[in-house]
Motif scaffolding. Sequence first.
Motif, PDB file in Angstrom:
ATOM      1  N   LYS A   2       8.209   8.441   2.077  1.00  0.00           N
ATOM      2  CA  LYS A   2       7.491   7.290   2.639  1.00  0.00           C
ATOM      3  C   LYS A   2       7.563   7.301   4.161  1.00  0.00           C
ATOM      4  N   VAL A  49       0.840  -1.199   0.000  1.00  0.00           N
ATOM      5  CA  VAL A  49       0.000   0.000   0.000  1.00  0.00           C
ATOM      6  C   VAL A  49       0.874   1.247   0.000  1.00  0.00           C
ATOM      7  N   TRP A  99       5.587  10.225   5.661  1.00  0.00           N
ATOM      8  CA  TRP A  99       4.155   9.969   5.552  1.00  0.00           C
ATOM      9  C   TRP A  99       3.723   8.966   6.617  1.00  0.00           C
ATOM     10  N   ASN A 122       2.496   2.230  -3.291  1.00  0.00           N
ATOM     11  CA  ASN A 122       1.541   2.692  -4.289  1.00  0.00           C
ATOM     12  C   ASN A 122       0.874   4.006  -3.873  1.00  0.00           C
ATOM     13  N   THR A 123       1.333   4.556  -2.751  1.00  0.00           N
ATOM     14  CA  THR A 123       0.769   5.813  -2.245  1.00  0.00           C
ATOM     15  C   THR A 123       1.769   6.947  -2.286  1.00  0.00           C
TER      16      THR A 123
END
Length: 297
Positions: free
Chosen positions: A102, A91, A105, A94-95
């Motif tokens: 990453k 996930v 986030w 793909n975000t």
Amino acid sequence: MMSSCARASVAVRASSVTSTTSKNMCGARRGAVRACASNTTNARFALLFDCDGVIVETEELHRLAYNGAFEHYDVRIDGERVDWVVEYYDVLQNTVGGGKPKMKWHFNQNAWPTSSLFPTAPTTDAERDALVDALQDQKTVFYKKIVEEVAEARPGILELMDEAIADPTIAVGICSAATKAGFEKVVNSVVGVERLSKMDVVMAGDDVTRKKPDPLIYNLAREKVGLPASKCVVVEDSLVGLRAAVGAEMNCVITPTASTASADFIGEGAKAVFTTLAGVKLHAMFPNEATEPNFKF
């Protein structure tokens, strides 16, 4: 929160990792990769490859390296070691594009962690940047070691790349969101210095101020090859990369990995989806005398 994820074993230990040094190419500064012997004259089209997931299926290698860095610095949220399991990382990749984004986030969504670097969770931007920088540096050390041991090209990718390099009417490049040190280890080990030296553009995430899905890297590549976006074809493996290509108004074909295969690539603007690039021929995509790329083959 990470407490909802099952713990996965980390295959990389700090004691087993040794640092490596990127090779120079054609007089480039230390750590830089750049083209210097392109065969391209009067380019009709450009073929631009992503790296992670396209050239090499690296996402699991990245995941293990991140977990190695989290373990190395004893990174914890609510007392539990941060550990990105496969399902969660699928996930995440793909975000958000790029390693540091990453981690930021993830920490912003869950909580900023404690660690051996910051026994109390960092609260200022400077402290948070310092933690993420240190984690990324250590992750890169782990990642380069793993790549050296196990990385290999996906089927058909080097053959298609060689066809494009040999055609003087096709500009060729690699545009990756990955941090330069890890990116260079992959391309030097798998693509090879000779191929890289013949490319028209080679860019990593450190070369741009905004990472995919922002289209900046592809807009800069278009400027470097001197072609309109409609003449450029991007090969990507994920929605993040597809959105970057579409944002640059470029044609994009997808060669998905197991972790991205369920995405609606056509619905998001991909021209075609190829389970593998084995058997995909350059002349089918860029026929002689064609004024636009072809995707019906």
